[in-house]
Scaffold this motif. Sequence first.
Motif, mmCIF file in Angstrom:
data_model
loop_
_atom_site.group_PDB
_atom_site.id
_atom_site.type_symbol
_atom_site.label_atom_id
_atom_site.label_comp_id
_atom_site.label_asym_id
_atom_site.label_seq_id
_atom_site.Cartn_x
_atom_site.Cartn_y
_atom_site.Cartn_z
ATOM 1 N N THR A 17 -0.690 -7.037 -7.375
ATOM 2 C CA THR A 17 -1.361 -7.052 -8.677
ATOM 3 C C THR A 17 -2.694 -6.309 -8.613
ATOM 4 O O THR A 17 -3.020 -5.499 -9.499
ATOM 5 N N MET A 18 -3.462 -6.556 -7.570
ATOM 6 C CA MET A 18 -4.748 -5.875 -7.423
ATOM 7 C C MET A 18 -4.550 -4.374 -7.271
ATOM 8 O O MET A 18 -5.296 -3.572 -7.846
ATOM 9 N N THR A 19 -3.531 -3.988 -6.498
ATOM 10 C CA THR A 19 -3.266 -2.565 -6.295
ATOM 11 C C THR A 19 -2.853 -1.896 -7.598
ATOM 12 O O THR A 19 -3.313 -0.792 -7.922
ATOM 13 N N HIS A 20 -1.970 -2.556 -8.362
ATOM 14 C CA HIS A 20 -1.573 -2.009 -9.657
ATOM 15 C C HIS A 20 -2.773 -1.874 -10.588
ATOM 16 O O HIS A 20 -2.930 -0.866 -11.294
ATOM 17 N N MET B 196 0.832 -1.207 0.000
ATOM 18 C CA MET B 196 0.000 0.000 0.000
ATOM 19 C C MET B 196 0.865 1.255 0.000
ATOM 20 O O MET B 196 0.612 2.208 -0.742
ATOM 21 N N VAL B 197 1.903 1.245 0.832
ATOM 22 C CA VAL B 197 2.818 2.389 0.850
ATOM 23 C C VAL B 197 3.561 2.490 -0.479
ATOM 24 O O VAL B 197 3.751 3.583 -1.026
ATOM 25 N N GLY B 198 3.970 1.339 -1.026
ATOM 26 C CA GLY B 198 4.644 1.325 -2.312
ATOM 27 C C GLY B 198 3.777 1.878 -3.425
ATOM 28 O O GLY B 198 4.269 2.541 -4.349
ATOM 29 N N ALA B 199 2.454 1.633 -3.343
ATOM 30 C CA ALA B 199 1.537 2.154 -4.361
ATOM 31 C C ALA B 199 1.522 3.678 -4.343
ATOM 32 O O ALA B 199 1.494 4.329 -5.391
ATOM 33 N N LEU C 173 -5.863 -1.401 -9.889
ATOM 34 C CA LEU C 173 -6.806 -0.376 -9.462
ATOM 35 C C LEU C 173 -6.225 1.033 -9.492
ATOM 36 O O LEU C 173 -6.976 2.008 -9.603
ATOM 37 N N THR C 174 -4.892 1.153 -9.383
ATOM 38 C CA THR C 174 -4.289 2.482 -9.270
ATOM 39 C C THR C 174 -3.477 2.871 -10.506
ATOM 40 O O THR C 174 -3.795 3.830 -11.189
ATOM 41 N N THR C 175 -2.435 2.115 -10.824
ATOM 42 C CA THR C 175 -1.555 2.513 -11.918
ATOM 43 C C THR C 175 -2.087 2.113 -13.281
ATOM 44 O O THR C 175 -1.660 2.666 -14.296
ATOM 45 N N LYS C 176 -3.019 1.130 -13.340
ATOM 46 C CA LYS C 176 -3.570 0.617 -14.610
ATOM 47 C C LYS C 176 -2.470 0.129 -15.551
ATOM 48 O O LYS C 176 -2.592 0.215 -16.767
#
Length: 304
Positions: A231-234, A95-98, A236-239
């Motif tokens: 993977t889920m964070t990418h 989360m922090v990395g995102a 949802l955020t970076t696409k």
Amino acid sequence: MDVYLPIANLSVNGLVIIALGVLTGILSGLFGVGGGFLTTPLLIFYGISPTVAAASAATQVTGASVSGVLAHQRAGGVDYRMGAVLVVGGILGAMVGALLFRLLQSLGQIDVVINVLYVLMLGTIGSLMLREALDAIFARRRGSEPVAAKRRHHPLVASLPYRWRFYRSGLYISPLAPLILGFLVGILTMLMGVGGGFMLVPAMLYILGMSGRVVVGTSLFNILFVTMATTMTHALTTKAVDLILAGLLLIGSVMGAQFGTKIALKARPDILRLVLASIVILIALRMLFGLGVAPDEIYSVTLL
């Protein structure tokens, strides 16, 4: 076999991408690492942008870890309590990395940061592995075995409060130590698309003092869940996750993991470490060279 990657916005040879996945799977089976630390730079060399390469490699590492975890679980080589603490830390780190990823992306510096981190990381890890492998080979030629380092947790780990018993690892330490370790690995996973096993395995051995019998399986257990969260964070955020690229890598990695497990049972560990260290150092030097030369296409943005 040309395949179009919609997120990366280019056509690639699908067989080459599958072959990269096979290499990642072999490394996973041999050393308990996700293999993303080699997959991402190799994808960059192939022409895929560092942002898409890092995000998609994290997806593929998840698949490479599944079969490895199952194999080690059957042999009793997974400390689930330790793995759960590492996973919690890893998800928080992701989360922090995102947030860091999005910040660097908005500043237009994410590609440079990924490349610089890889040069520093691969150069350091490769040098340490090369020295250890050469020491083992020379000791065997002299007719003596290298002295194994004593596996006791670091004094800083012993000073932390709230100790728990991790029975399979043979430890009585604070859960804060693996939590912090997992947190740092989670940040790296998000930024660089790596599983983190190449750092996690030695840290588990020489900082936490875990039993070598459960280190590889526990590392893969952590990699499995942290890369899933990444993977889920990418997505949802970076696409930046290219599902076609990740799928091709996944096909190869699942096959490669089986080969890696078989090779690990037959090959000499010191020779394997020497080969891996050489590959890692060559890739670090290639990335360093790429940072120091002018790109093929230079763009400038001016205000009219």
